[in-house]
Design an enzyme around this catalytic site. Structure first.
Site, mmCIF file in Angstrom:
data_model
loop_
_atom_site.group_PDB
_atom_site.id
_atom_site.type_symbol
_atom_site.label_atom_id
_atom_site.label_comp_id
_atom_site.label_asym_id
_atom_site.label_seq_id
_atom_site.Cartn_x
_atom_site.Cartn_y
_atom_site.Cartn_z
ATOM 1 N N ASP A 1 0.801 -1.231 0.000
ATOM 2 C CA ASP A 1 0.000 0.000 0.000
ATOM 3 C C ASP A 1 0.833 1.280 0.000
ATOM 4 O O ASP A 1 0.297 2.372 -0.042
ATOM 5 C CB ASP A 1 -0.949 0.019 1.204
ATOM 6 C CG ASP A 1 -0.201 0.171 2.516
ATOM 7 O OD1 ASP A 1 1.047 0.135 2.527
ATOM 8 O OD2 ASP A 1 -0.876 0.327 3.550
ATOM 9 N N TYR B 1 10.793 4.423 1.172
ATOM 10 C CA TYR B 1 11.642 3.432 1.848
ATOM 11 C C TYR B 1 13.098 3.499 1.403
ATOM 12 O O TYR B 1 13.975 2.958 2.078
ATOM 13 C CB TYR B 1 11.095 2.019 1.629
ATOM 14 C CG TYR B 1 10.006 1.667 2.620
ATOM 15 C CD1 TYR B 1 10.324 1.128 3.862
ATOM 16 C CD2 TYR B 1 8.673 1.907 2.340
ATOM 17 C CE1 TYR B 1 9.334 0.817 4.787
ATOM 18 C CE2 TYR B 1 7.680 1.614 3.259
ATOM 19 C CZ TYR B 1 8.014 1.066 4.476
ATOM 20 O OH TYR B 1 7.040 0.770 5.396
HETATM 21 P P1 NAD Z 1 -0.617 -7.319 14.050
HETATM 22 O O1 NAD Z 1 0.437 -8.004 14.846
HETATM 23 O O2 NAD Z 1 -1.559 -6.398 14.720
HETATM 24 O O3 NAD Z 1 -1.509 -8.418 13.325
HETATM 25 C C1 NAD Z 1 -1.028 -9.574 12.761
HETATM 26 C C2 NAD Z 1 -1.860 -10.775 13.191
HETATM 27 O O4 NAD Z 1 -1.339 -11.923 12.530
HETATM 28 C C3 NAD Z 1 -1.806 -11.077 14.692
HETATM 29 O O5 NAD Z 1 -3.106 -11.136 15.218
HETATM 30 C C4 NAD Z 1 -1.105 -12.429 14.756
HETATM 31 O O6 NAD Z 1 -1.572 -13.242 15.819
HETATM 32 C C5 NAD Z 1 -1.448 -13.011 13.412
HETATM 33 N N1 NAD Z 1 -0.565 -14.091 12.984
HETATM 34 C C6 NAD Z 1 0.771 -14.177 13.108
HETATM 35 N N2 NAD Z 1 1.225 -15.314 12.565
HETATM 36 C C7 NAD Z 1 0.138 -15.971 12.084
HETATM 37 C C8 NAD Z 1 -0.039 -17.204 11.415
HETATM 38 N N3 NAD Z 1 1.006 -17.995 11.133
HETATM 39 N N4 NAD Z 1 -1.287 -17.580 11.064
HETATM 40 C C9 NAD Z 1 -2.331 -16.785 11.331
HETATM 41 N N5 NAD Z 1 -2.229 -15.605 11.976
HETATM 42 C C10 NAD Z 1 -1.004 -15.202 12.343
HETATM 43 O O7 NAD Z 1 0.143 -6.579 12.859
HETATM 44 P P2 NAD Z 1 -0.260 -5.323 11.965
HETATM 45 O O8 NAD Z 1 0.595 -4.174 12.340
HETATM 46 O O9 NAD Z 1 -1.723 -5.133 11.982
HETATM 47 O O10 NAD Z 1 0.223 -5.786 10.528
HETATM 48 C C11 NAD Z 1 -0.237 -6.960 9.907
HETATM 49 C C12 NAD Z 1 0.578 -7.272 8.689
HETATM 50 O O11 NAD Z 1 0.236 -6.423 7.607
HETATM 51 C C13 NAD Z 1 2.088 -7.112 8.860
HETATM 52 O O12 NAD Z 1 2.750 -8.123 8.118
HETATM 53 C C14 NAD Z 1 2.356 -5.789 8.223
HETATM 54 O O13 NAD Z 1 3.700 -5.653 7.878
HETATM 55 C C15 NAD Z 1 1.435 -5.897 7.055
HETATM 56 N N6 NAD Z 1 1.141 -4.681 6.325
HETATM 57 C C16 NAD Z 1 1.512 -4.654 5.016
HETATM 58 C C17 NAD Z 1 1.261 -3.563 4.243
HETATM 59 C C18 NAD Z 1 1.750 -3.555 2.842
HETATM 60 O O14 NAD Z 1 1.920 -2.529 2.265
HETATM 61 N N7 NAD Z 1 2.064 -4.694 2.208
HETATM 62 C C19 NAD Z 1 0.592 -2.471 4.798
HETATM 63 C C20 NAD Z 1 0.212 -2.499 6.136
HETATM 64 C C21 NAD Z 1 0.493 -3.635 6.887
HETATM 65 C C1 G6P Z 2 3.424 1.057 4.882
HETATM 66 C C2 G6P Z 2 4.105 -0.065 4.149
HETATM 67 C C3 G6P Z 2 3.846 -1.362 4.847
HETATM 68 C C4 G6P Z 2 4.283 -1.281 6.281
HETATM 69 C C5 G6P Z 2 3.606 -0.128 6.965
HETATM 70 C C6 G6P Z 2 4.235 0.049 8.340
HETATM 71 O O1 G6P Z 2 2.056 0.939 4.771
HETATM 72 O O2 G6P Z 2 3.701 -0.191 2.827
HETATM 73 O O3 G6P Z 2 4.510 -2.379 4.162
HETATM 74 O O4 G6P Z 2 3.968 -2.465 6.975
HETATM 75 O O5 G6P Z 2 3.787 1.054 6.246
HETATM 76 O O6 G6P Z 2 3.431 0.851 9.090
HETATM 77 P P1 G6P Z 2 3.572 0.925 10.655
HETATM 78 O O7 G6P Z 2 2.575 1.987 10.977
HETATM 79 O O8 G6P Z 2 3.187 -0.437 11.189
HETATM 80 O O9 G6P Z 2 4.972 1.288 10.961
HETATM 81 MN MN MN Z 3 4.466 -2.175 1.986
#
Ligand code: NAD
Ligand code: G6P
Ligand code: MN
Length: 441
Positions: free
Chosen positions: A170, A264
């Protein structure tokens, strides 16, 4: 229109309520029959699910809702998996950030040693979810935004080459919203972009409006003065660390003023600055635990206590609407143009064909068709070759259980100053990740 069934993997994520609200706001675009939450932490998921159950009952009582930790229940009879798991949760993110910093090296969720450590945890967990989906709903699509997306995407390419997986980030969308605001557009959707790079490692080379007018010069000028900081405060991240990142884009862009960069890149171009401005005792993980996690879980508890979401401060994760656009593109063959992380295969003509690159794609019901971005300049090519080798080495290290390859990956990272520092960091990370990483030999 067919109604779809969706499993949100990582049901306990801080992003889950915002995504559910976003799905509910888009029901006419993507009708939903059923939402299931899956998490391997029942307790954490319970709070988020309890609140979302109430939200659904109030806003869309026809949607069936399940929360479960049982893979068969979670992955049977679904059309999409939306995966945002965090292997090791914030406790391990904190270590990913603090261990490198202890050695004077950038400590970051997805970049450098922290990102590699996170990758070594995520690969197996994400592949397991893909396998569950294929076992119980072989026709379904896996929309992954679990991080570190670059490493996860390479692992899925190499180890699940025939699976229906789309990897997406995102960050470009968030940045495009800031660009649109900087030049007075209503929405990023008024722009069409050319972009190339790796995930969290890329550049915009073309930005046009829908009539084809070139918008890049105005955006370049804004970024060269202010980075991605705009006057519209509502678009800005509330947290100071993000605002610093948006401002720092000015210095990243200076390296190639003909483009505008992904934020980044600051970790790769200005690691010394980054370390000097970090507090090894208090990193982004702490900020998120104090901020977003407290807020989201606090609001969910309030909803459960009151039995209603009527006065809740939880809000739609507006920019997560790209997930609906992606699901719609697959479901209804909309041919939406989106940035995805896909196998290069000639899209960047002078770059490794098997690299997972981030480029615009036309997405339809058969998946993404990457759009050719042509040849890239030597500066970016050199940087990307080094970085893609790091990402591939991490996946090889995981697959072959090789600490040698992980040491090579750490040594090759721009952010790490020497093989010795790489080795010291590796030892600490390996110790901290016992039980999460495969046993390395
Ligand atoms: P969070 O820790 O609040 O939530 C993650 C959840 O995943 C937790 O509830 C955890 O128990 C669960 N989990 C962990 N391992 C698991 C497994 N093997 N099977 C099922 N559930 C499992 O984290 P968050 O800050 O809300 O972020 C969630 C994810 O989204 C992270 O990987 C973050 O980096 C990603 N993210 C990616 C983007 C992107 O641009 N690609 C953007 C925002 C967040
Ligand atoms: C952006 C990136 C994600 C990353 C997030 C981290 O959305 O694209 O890949 O996980 O920022 O945000 P945070 O608020 O958890 O530092
Ligand atoms: Mn990302």
């Amino acid at each position: 229109m067919k109604k779809h069934s969706i499993t949100i993997a990582g049901g306990g994520s801080t992003f889950t309520p915002g995504i559910v609200l976003m799905l509910l706001d888009n029901l006419e675009k993507l009708p939903i029959d059923q939402i299931k939450f899956f998490d391997n932490d029942e307790d954490r998921q319970k709070t988020i699910a309890g609140a979302c159950r109430i939200i659904l009952k109030e806003k869309a009582p026809d949607i069936r809702f399940t929360e479960t930790t049982d893979p068969e229940e979670a992955f049977s009879d679904i059309d999409f998996v939306m995966a945002h798991i965090r292997s090791g949760k914030y406790a391990m993110r904190e270590k990913d950030e603090k261990i490198p910093l202890k050695h004077g090296v950038v400590g970051q969720e997805t970049c450098g040693p922290g990102g590699m450590a996170y990758g070594m945890r995520s690969i197996g967990d994400v592949l397991q979810l893909v396998d569950y989906m294929e076992k119980y709903s072989p026709e379904a699509w896996f929309l992954n935004y679990s991080n570190p997306a670059a490493i996860v995407a390479e692992a899925t390419r190499k180890l699940r080459p025939n699976s229906k997986i789309l990897n997406i980030c995102d960050m470009p969308i968030g940045i495009e919203e800031l660009m649109a605001s900087a030049i007075g557009l209503e929405s990023r959707k008024e722009m069409e972009v050319d972009y190339y790079g790796l995930n969290h490692f890329g550049w915009w080379t073309g930005i046009r409006d829908k009539e084809g007018n070139d918008l890049l010069p105005r955006i370049r000028e804004h970024v060269s003065k202010f980075g991605y900081v705009t006057e519209d405060q509502s678009l800005q991240h509330a947290d100071e660390s993000w605002n610093n990142t948006f401002a720092k884009a000015k210095d990243i862009q200076a390296l190639d003023p003909s483009t505008v960069p992904n934020t980044y890149l600051k970790y790769y171009f200005y690691p010394d600055y980054e370390v000097a401005h970090s507090n090894p005792e208090k990193t982004r993980a702490n900020e998120v635990m104090e901020g977003r996690e407290k807020f989201v879980f606090g609001e969910c508890r309030k909803i459960i206590e009151k039995g209603t979401a009527a006065e809740s401060a939880l809000h739609i994760d507006e920019h997560a609407s790209y997930i609906v656009d992606l699901a719609r593109a697959i479901a209804y063959n909309t041919k939406e143009r989106m940035l995805l992380i896909v196998e290069n295969n000639g899209a960047i003509s002078n770059f490794e064909p098997t690299a997972m690159v981030e480029v615009p794609c036309i997405v339809g019901s058969n998946g993404p068709e990457p759009l050719v971005q042509g040849e890239i300049p030597r500066f970016q090519k050199g940087l990307m070759e080094q970085q893609v080798a790091v990402e591939k080495l991490v996946v090889e290290a995981w697959h072959e259980k090789s600490s040698q390859k992980l040491w090579q990956a750490l040594t090759l990272s721009r952010i790490v100053p020497s093989a010795q520092v790489a080795k010291d960091i590796l030892e600490d990370l390996q110790e901290a990740n016992k039980g999460y990483w495969p046993e390395l030999s």
